[in-house]
Motif scaffolding. Structure first.
Motif, short mmCIF file in Angstrom:
data_model
loop_
_atom_site.label_atom_id
_atom_site.label_comp_id
_atom_site.label_asym_id
_atom_site.label_seq_id
_atom_site.Cartn_x
_atom_site.Cartn_y
_atom_site.Cartn_z
N GLU A 9 0.92 -1.27 -0.03
CA GLU A 9 -0.03 -0.15 -0.04
C GLU A 9 0.94 1.19 -0.08
OE1 GLU A 9 -3.84 1.43 2.47
OE2 GLU A 9 -2.76 0.15 3.48
N ILE A 10 1.94 1.11 0.78
CA ILE A 10 2.87 2.38 0.76
C ILE A 10 3.69 2.62 -0.43
CG2 ILE A 10 4.98 3.19 2.12
CD1 ILE A 10 2.47 3.02 4.01
N LEU A 11 3.87 1.54 -1.08
CA LEU A 11 4.70 1.77 -2.42
C LEU A 11 3.70 2.10 -3.37
CD1 LEU A 11 6.65 -1.86 -2.46
CD2 LEU A 11 7.55 0.46 -2.28
N SER A 36 4.23 5.66 -5.58
CA SER A 36 4.36 5.59 -6.96
C SER A 36 3.57 6.71 -7.32
CB SER A 36 3.82 4.17 -7.52
OG SER A 36 4.88 3.41 -7.05
N SER A 37 2.44 7.07 -6.73
CA SER A 37 1.48 8.07 -7.44
C SER A 37 1.88 9.60 -7.06
CB SER A 37 -0.02 7.82 -6.71
OG SER A 37 0.18 7.77 -5.44
N ALA A 65 5.59 22.07 5.24
CA ALA A 65 6.32 22.80 6.28
C ALA A 65 7.51 22.16 6.46
CB ALA A 65 5.41 22.88 7.40
N ASP A 66 7.80 20.50 6.18
CA ASP A 66 8.67 20.05 6.66
C ASP A 66 10.18 20.02 5.27
OD1 ASP A 66 7.71 18.40 4.48
OD2 ASP A 66 7.33 16.75 5.79
N LEU A 67 9.59 20.67 4.33
CA LEU A 67 10.37 20.66 2.91
C LEU A 67 10.77 19.73 2.39
CD1 LEU A 67 12.76 23.76 4.52
CD2 LEU A 67 10.60 23.92 2.80
N LEU A 68 10.07 18.44 2.84
CA LEU A 68 10.53 17.15 2.14
C LEU A 68 9.45 17.29 0.85
CD1 LEU A 68 9.88 14.55 4.76
CD2 LEU A 68 11.88 15.66 3.79
N ILE A 69 10.29 16.97 -0.47
CA ILE A 69 9.77 17.08 -1.72
C ILE A 69 9.22 15.59 -2.23
CG2 ILE A 69 10.76 18.99 -2.33
CD1 ILE A 69 13.20 17.73 -3.93
N PRO A 70 8.37 15.48 -2.97
CA PRO A 70 8.00 14.04 -3.31
C PRO A 70 9.27 13.36 -4.00
CG PRO A 70 6.38 15.53 -4.45
CD PRO A 70 7.65 16.56 -3.61
N GLU A 71 10.12 13.83 -4.59
CA GLU A 71 11.10 13.06 -5.21
C GLU A 71 11.94 12.03 -4.31
OE1 GLU A 71 10.48 16.24 -5.93
OE2 GLU A 71 10.59 16.41 -8.07
N ILE A 72 11.83 12.55 -2.74
CA ILE A 72 12.37 11.63 -1.90
C ILE A 72 11.89 10.40 -1.62
CG2 ILE A 72 12.86 11.75 0.88
CD1 ILE A 72 13.36 14.90 0.73
N CYS A 73 10.50 10.50 -1.41
CA CYS A 73 9.87 9.25 -1.48
C CYS A 73 9.75 8.32 -2.66
CB CYS A 73 8.31 9.48 -1.10
SG CYS A 73 8.06 10.43 0.62
#
Length: 127
Positions: free
Chosen positions: A49-51, A55-56, A65-73
């Motif tokens: 489910e997390i994978l 992928s989406s 606010a945490d400055l995490l961009i989707p590319e990290i995931c």
């Protein structure tokens, strides 16, 4: 004088959105005990489910606010999925979550009309 006006103007926005967000629990009603239990939704998270969710995600979007961009995931999903799975299941079972997840940056988006009126703005919080 102009600086004082700007500070007062900012306090108007602060008070306006603070009052909007302190209206109480809008998700609770007297029929909460009669809710239907959904076995699919009331199960533990699994790595698949997390994978799938990772992928989406769309690349090139800004971080929250945490400055995490989707590319990290998306680029680290094979390593992060088991960690996220364990984290989300812990949060689901205990109801405890990181305090930083309750913090957001309200971005003001103007509606049509007088821009000096705080009611003519939408407050959105990018996640």
């Amino acid at each position: 004088m102009r600086r004082i006006y700007r500070i007062n103007y900012l306090f108007k926005f602060y008070d306006h959105f603070k009052n909007l967000l302190s209206k109480g629990d809008i998700f609770y009603n007297d029929n909460m005990s009669q809710l239907h239990v959904n076995d699919y939704l009331d199960r533990d998270f699994d790595t698949h489910e997390i994978l799938k969710a990772s992928s989406s995600l769309k690349n090139g979007k800004s971080g929250g606010a945490d400055l995490l961009i989707p590319e990290i995931c998306t680029n680290s999903k094979q390593w992060l999925a088991p960690v996220f799975c364990k984290l989300f299941n812990y949060i689901y079972m205990t109801g405890q979550h990181p305090e930083s997840w309750t913090v957001g940056l309200i971005v003001l988006v103007p509606k049509k009309g007088d821009l000096h009126d705080v009611n003519n703005y939408w407050g959105i919080t990018p996640l």
